[in-house]
Design a protein around this motif. Structure first.
Motif, mmCIF file in Angstrom:
data_model
loop_
_atom_site.group_PDB
_atom_site.id
_atom_site.type_symbol
_atom_site.label_atom_id
_atom_site.label_comp_id
_atom_site.label_asym_id
_atom_site.label_seq_id
_atom_site.Cartn_x
_atom_site.Cartn_y
_atom_site.Cartn_z
ATOM 1 N N ARG A 66 0.831 -1.209 0.000
ATOM 2 C CA ARG A 66 0.000 0.000 0.000
ATOM 3 C C ARG A 66 0.859 1.250 0.000
ATOM 4 N N GLU A 67 1.912 1.252 0.809
ATOM 5 C CA GLU A 67 2.783 2.426 0.888
ATOM 6 C C GLU A 67 3.492 2.688 -0.441
ATOM 7 N N ALA A 68 3.837 1.627 -1.144
ATOM 8 C CA ALA A 68 4.551 1.777 -2.417
ATOM 9 C C ALA A 68 3.608 1.911 -3.605
ATOM 10 N N GLY A 69 2.314 1.762 -3.382
ATOM 11 C CA GLY A 69 1.347 1.814 -4.469
ATOM 12 C C GLY A 69 1.498 0.632 -5.411
ATOM 13 N N ALA A 70 1.895 -0.505 -4.842
ATOM 14 C CA ALA A 70 2.162 -1.696 -5.654
ATOM 15 C C ALA A 70 0.923 -2.584 -5.754
ATOM 16 N N GLU A 71 0.807 -3.297 -6.873
ATOM 17 C CA GLU A 71 -0.298 -4.235 -7.097
ATOM 18 C C GLU A 71 0.186 -5.676 -7.072
ATOM 19 N N ALA A 72 1.471 -5.905 -6.888
ATOM 20 C CA ALA A 72 2.027 -7.258 -6.846
ATOM 21 C C ALA A 72 3.156 -7.293 -5.831
ATOM 22 N N VAL A 73 3.403 -8.473 -5.293
ATOM 23 C CA VAL A 73 4.463 -8.656 -4.308
ATOM 24 C C VAL A 73 5.445 -9.704 -4.809
ATOM 25 N N VAL A 74 6.702 -9.316 -4.910
ATOM 26 C CA VAL A 74 7.769 -10.215 -5.353
ATOM 27 C C VAL A 74 8.578 -10.633 -4.132
ATOM 28 N N VAL A 75 8.829 -11.925 -4.007
ATOM 29 C CA VAL A 75 9.562 -12.465 -2.864
ATOM 30 C C VAL A 75 11.018 -12.694 -3.255
ATOM 31 N N ALA A 76 11.947 -12.182 -2.442
ATOM 32 C CA ALA A 76 13.374 -12.307 -2.732
ATOM 33 C C ALA A 76 14.070 -13.127 -1.647
#
Length: 387
Positions: free
Chosen positions: A286-296
């Motif tokens: 939400r803070e980054a305005g992202a619609e996807a989450v990438v796991v590293a």
């Protein structure tokens, strides 16, 4: 030639199922035959068997010879389709497979010819080879006694190839003549889409003509049309109408390909460590305005992408301790796309390895975003991005 899906499908990143029994792999091209082939084989055997019996008086063997004619007819279709496929591969276009079905065959070519000249030769190769085989068999048939099995088989061979060659030259999609017409209009106008529209409407006109043909013949003879002629006219005309309509729809889809851009289709993503709880990942997204989450991993190398449906299935309280790695799909070696990919290049990358999502890399090698298959399909269909 073709075109069960013109040979381009409106869902470019979805893998198609096997359409029937794998017959062979000539020139490395898989050839499938569907169960619907037996419908035509039985009809040809029953109808043509009586004709053979009247000519040669072979008894029950006449129907065996009629069945051989059904095989020769589809062998002629196969040779016809192989000609398309071989020329397409000569031009560097990938051929997925050949499918033989109730009303003929289709060569499924994964990319469109880049020029009208190549489109012309790929389309013309099939009818040309069919007509050459018809001429060769006709020449041999003239030296054989027509009232022998050999003479009958040669007669069948040249008639089968003549039918396949001439019928496919009719100027309308989905027939080869339609692709020739498309290539000509494309060459004149410089627009492949215009050529497709003209050829598709040509196919629709031909379809109506095929349906009307039995009635016109009957009217000229002052008689009523035969029921079999009407049925075949409706079946063949319906097939041509549906093929032309699908070609028109696919042309509209193909017209959108140049507008496909990984940079615009990618969803913004945030990169998080594998052990981060889902609740905290939600906050970061939400803070980054992202619609996807990438796991590293611990080194910061992307290794998976959170699956939206799996993440949503985790209840509110559990999100505070379930790590993102538990609801993520691993990235394969083919799940990487450059942010600069667009148009045919992007489509080729996606169709080469069909996946539900791809990681889009920025120019500096970092994560730009996530490209989902549903978004590409929506863009190809002229719809907005799906939620």
């Amino acid at each position: 030639m073709t075109n069960g899906s013109d040979p381009f499908e409106t869902r470019p990143v979805e893998r198609s199922k096997k359409p029937g029994l794998l017959l062979a792999r000539p020139f490395g091209v898989p050839v499938y035959v569907t169960s619907s082939w037996w419908i035509v084989a039985v009809l040809i055997t029953l109808v043509y068997g009586g004709i053979v019996q009247a000519r040669l008086a072979l008894g029950p063997s006449a129907y065996l010879l009629a069945f051989v004619f059904a095989i020769l007819l589809y062998a002629s279709v196969l040779v016809h389709e192989l000609a398309h496929s071989v020329v397409a591969r000569w031009y560097g276009l990938p051929v997925r497979r050949i499918v033989l079905y109730v009303l003929g065959g289709v060569s499924e070519i994964d990319r469109e010819a880049p020029t009208p000249g190549r489109e012309f030769w790929i389309a013309f190769a099939g009818p040309l080879l069919s007509l050459l085989l018809a001429v060769g068999a006709f020449t041999l048939a003239r030296w054989a006694d027509p009232f022998t099995v050999t003479g009958e088989l040669l007669f069948q061979l040249w008639v089968a190839n003549l039918l396949v060659g001439v019928f496919n030259l009719l100027p309308g999609l989905p027939l080869d003549g339609g692709r020739l017409l498309r290539a000509g209009v494309w060459r004149l106008t410089g627009r492949a889409y215009v050529g497709s529209v003209v050829a598709a409407w040509g196919g629709r006109v031909l379809a109506l003509g095929v349906v009307a043909l039995p009635f016109l013949f009957a009217w000229s003879a002052g008689d009523a049309p035969g029921p079999w002629a009407v049925v075949w006219g409706l079946v063949l005309g319906g097939f041509m109408w549906m093929g032309a309509t699908e070609a028109l729809s696919n042309a509209r889809v193909r017209a959108r390909v140049p507008g496909l851009r990984a940079r615009e289709l990618a969803r913004p993503a945030v990169v998080v460590p594998a052990d981060l709880p889902l609740a905290q990942a939600d906050v970061r997204a939400r803070e980054a305005g992202a619609e996807a989450v990438v796991v590293a991993d611990s080194q910061g190398t992307p290794m998976s992408i959170v699956h939206p449906a799996a993440a949503e299935a985790i209840a509110g309280a559990r999100r505070a301790w379930v790590p993102v790695s538990d609801v993520a799909r691993a990235l394969t070696t083919h799940a990487w796309v450059s942010v600069e990919s667009e148009g045919e290049e992007l489509l080729a990358e996606l169709t080469r390895h069909s996946l539900p999502e791809y990681l889009v890399l920025a120019e500096d090698g970092g994560v730009f975003g996530v490209l989902r298959a549903i978004d590409v399909n929506a863009a190809m269909a002229g719809r907005g991005r799906r939620a």
